[in-house]
Design a protein around this motif. Structure first.
Motif, PDB file in Angstrom:
ATOM      1  N   ARG A  47      16.985  58.292  36.312  1.00  8.55           N
ATOM      2  CA  ARG A  47      17.981  58.124  37.366  1.00  8.55           C
ATOM      3  C   ARG A  47      18.035  59.415  38.183  1.00  8.55           C
ATOM      4  NH1 ARG A  47      21.755  53.805  36.008  1.00  8.55           N
ATOM      5  NH2 ARG A  47      21.255  52.980  33.941  1.00  8.55           N
ATOM      6  N   ASP A  60      24.453  55.912  44.723  1.00 13.41           N
ATOM      7  CA  ASP A  60      25.276  54.799  44.276  1.00 13.41           C
ATOM      8  C   ASP A  60      25.811  55.100  42.874  1.00 13.41           C
ATOM      9  OD1 ASP A  60      23.065  54.415  42.643  1.00 13.41           O
ATOM     10  OD2 ASP A  60      22.928  52.267  43.019  1.00 13.41           O
ATOM     11  N   ARG A  64      20.852  55.066  40.956  1.00 14.21           N
ATOM     12  CA  ARG A  64      19.537  54.459  41.194  1.00 14.21           C
ATOM     13  C   ARG A  64      19.122  54.514  42.656  1.00 14.21           C
ATOM     14  NH1 ARG A  64      16.762  53.858  36.448  1.00 14.21           N
ATOM     15  NH2 ARG A  64      17.906  52.624  34.927  1.00 14.21           N
ATOM     16  N   ARG A  65      20.088  54.514  43.552  1.00  9.70           N
ATOM     17  CA  ARG A  65      19.790  54.487  44.976  1.00  9.70           C
ATOM     18  C   ARG A  65      20.310  55.769  45.629  1.00  9.70           C
ATOM     19  NH1 ARG A  65      22.226  50.216  46.150  1.00  9.70           N
ATOM     20  NH2 ARG A  65      24.082  51.034  47.215  1.00  9.70           N
ATOM     21  N   THR A  67      20.592  57.719  49.397  1.00  5.78           N
ATOM     22  CA  THR A  67      20.560  57.499  50.842  1.00  5.78           C
ATOM     23  C   THR A  67      20.854  58.810  51.561  1.00  5.78           C
ATOM     24  OG1 THR A  67      21.426  55.259  50.481  1.00  5.78           O
ATOM     25  CG2 THR A  67      21.474  56.113  52.738  1.00  5.78           C
ATOM     26  N   LEU A  91       9.607  53.966  42.584  1.00  7.58           N
ATOM     27  CA  LEU A  91      10.711  53.844  43.522  1.00  7.58           C
ATOM     28  C   LEU A  91      10.293  52.986  44.711  1.00  7.58           C
ATOM     29  CD1 LEU A  91      10.152  56.029  46.126  1.00  7.58           C
ATOM     30  CD2 LEU A  91      10.498  57.602  44.233  1.00  7.58           C
ATOM     31  N   ARG A  92      11.279  52.289  45.240  1.00  8.01           N
ATOM     32  CA  ARG A  92      11.068  51.475  46.438  1.00  8.01           C
ATOM     33  C   ARG A  92      11.596  52.223  47.654  1.00  8.01           C
ATOM     34  NH1 ARG A  92      12.970  47.071  44.842  1.00  8.01           N
ATOM     35  NH2 ARG A  92      11.044  45.880  44.666  1.00  8.01           N
ATOM     36  N   SER A  94      13.464  51.789  50.279  1.00 10.10           N
ATOM     37  CA  SER A  94      14.385  50.726  50.683  1.00 10.10           C
ATOM     38  C   SER A  94      15.004  50.951  52.053  1.00 10.10           C
ATOM     39  CB  SER A  94      15.487  50.563  49.623  1.00 10.10           C
ATOM     40  OG  SER A  94      16.036  51.806  49.236  1.00 10.10           O
ATOM     41  N   GLU A 195      16.151  56.037  52.648  1.00 10.06           N
ATOM     42  CA  GLU A 195      16.749  55.571  51.392  1.00 10.06           C
ATOM     43  C   GLU A 195      15.652  55.179  50.416  1.00 10.06           C
ATOM     44  OE1 GLU A 195      20.362  52.819  51.150  1.00 10.06           O
ATOM     45  OE2 GLU A 195      18.725  51.468  50.542  1.00 10.06           O
ATOM     46  N   VAL A 196      15.827  55.540  49.149  1.00  8.61           N
ATOM     47  CA  VAL A 196      14.895  55.128  48.102  1.00  8.61           C
ATOM     48  C   VAL A 196      15.694  54.614  46.923  1.00  8.61           C
ATOM     49  CG1 VAL A 196      13.136  56.783  48.823  1.00  8.61           C
ATOM     50  CG2 VAL A 196      14.706  57.387  46.982  1.00  8.61           C
ATOM     51  N   THR A 197      15.106  53.675  46.197  1.00  8.82           N
ATOM     52  CA  THR A 197      15.741  53.075  45.035  1.00  8.82           C
ATOM     53  C   THR A 197      14.819  53.216  43.838  1.00  8.82           C
ATOM     54  OG1 THR A 197      16.866  51.455  46.455  1.00  8.82           O
ATOM     55  CG2 THR A 197      16.764  50.976  44.087  1.00  8.82           C
TER      56      THR A 197
END
Length: 209
Positions: A47, A60, A64-65, A67, A91-92, A94, A195-197
């Motif tokens: 994380r 968040d 996990r996310r 921004t 990671l995505r 996002s 942003e990445v998740t």
């Protein structure tokens, strides 16, 4: 049949950097210093570190996310725990904004982010962090920083960093890491990457090149 494992591609901007002399080590209860190449086994994927982050980063509640809320910089983040050798950080991308130039920077550090003062977290991972001992990071090519692309990166026992996009072929990205100590992931949410998740299901990539 012979070994048909494809050889990794090599990032065209790859440059060897000397191993930094500064190391991270732990001290056991007996008072003996111990240099390890991996943290204890963990079943949970990494994380984001809740405190060691750039001033424009918002996380968040699940960590996990991440921004970046303003500008194109001050978006440095770290993993909350050390990452094992061959463990993929997935990671995505996002959130992508085409109004900026440049893209995500990523890599590893041998220094515990928990001990990093917030005032010491610079605007940029490259070149600000990587000129310090114990930090290794480079930029993802901007053409690969497309929304919803999944980036995976990992370090091997030879001190090399590889990455892949959408589970494609591994690309040799960096070399010269100090693997004689724990390594935390660096993810700088820079430029067009907003942003990445972090994704679950991080696995060991035990293919040796």
């Amino acid at each position: 049949m012979g070994n048909t494992t494809p050889k990794p591609l090599i990032d065209s901007s790859l440059q060897h950097r000397p191993v930094a002399s500064r190391q991270y080590c732990t001290v056991s209860k007996s008072g003996v210093k111990r240099h390890t190449s991996a943290p204890p086994n963990s079943i949970e994927s990494p994380r984001f570190h809740p405190h060691a982050k750039g001033k424009n980063i918002r996380l968040d509640t699940q960590l996990r996310r991440a921004t970046r809320k303003n500008s194109f910089c001050n978006g440095i983040t770290f993993s909350q725990r050390p990452v094992r050798l061959y463990e993929k950080v997935r990671l995505r991308l996002s959130g992508v904004h085409t109004g900026w130039s440049g893209a995500l920077r990523f890599g590893f550090t041998s220094l515990d982010p928990s001990k990093l003062a917030l005032a010491d977290i610079p605007k940029y991972a490259c070149p600000d962090l990587v000129t310090r001992p114990g930090y290794w990071a480079k930029a993802l090519p901007e053409r690969l920083a497309m929304r919803d692309n999944v980036l995976a990166f990992w370090a091997d026992r030879h001190g090399r960093v590889f990455y892949s996009i959408n589970d494609g072929e591994p690309i040799l990205f960096h070399c010269g890491l100090n693997i004689g100590c724990p390594l935390w992931a660096i993810i700088d949410i820079y430029g067009i990457t907003q942003e990445v998740t972090l994704l679950g299901g991080c696995s060991d990539n035990r293919t040796h090149f």
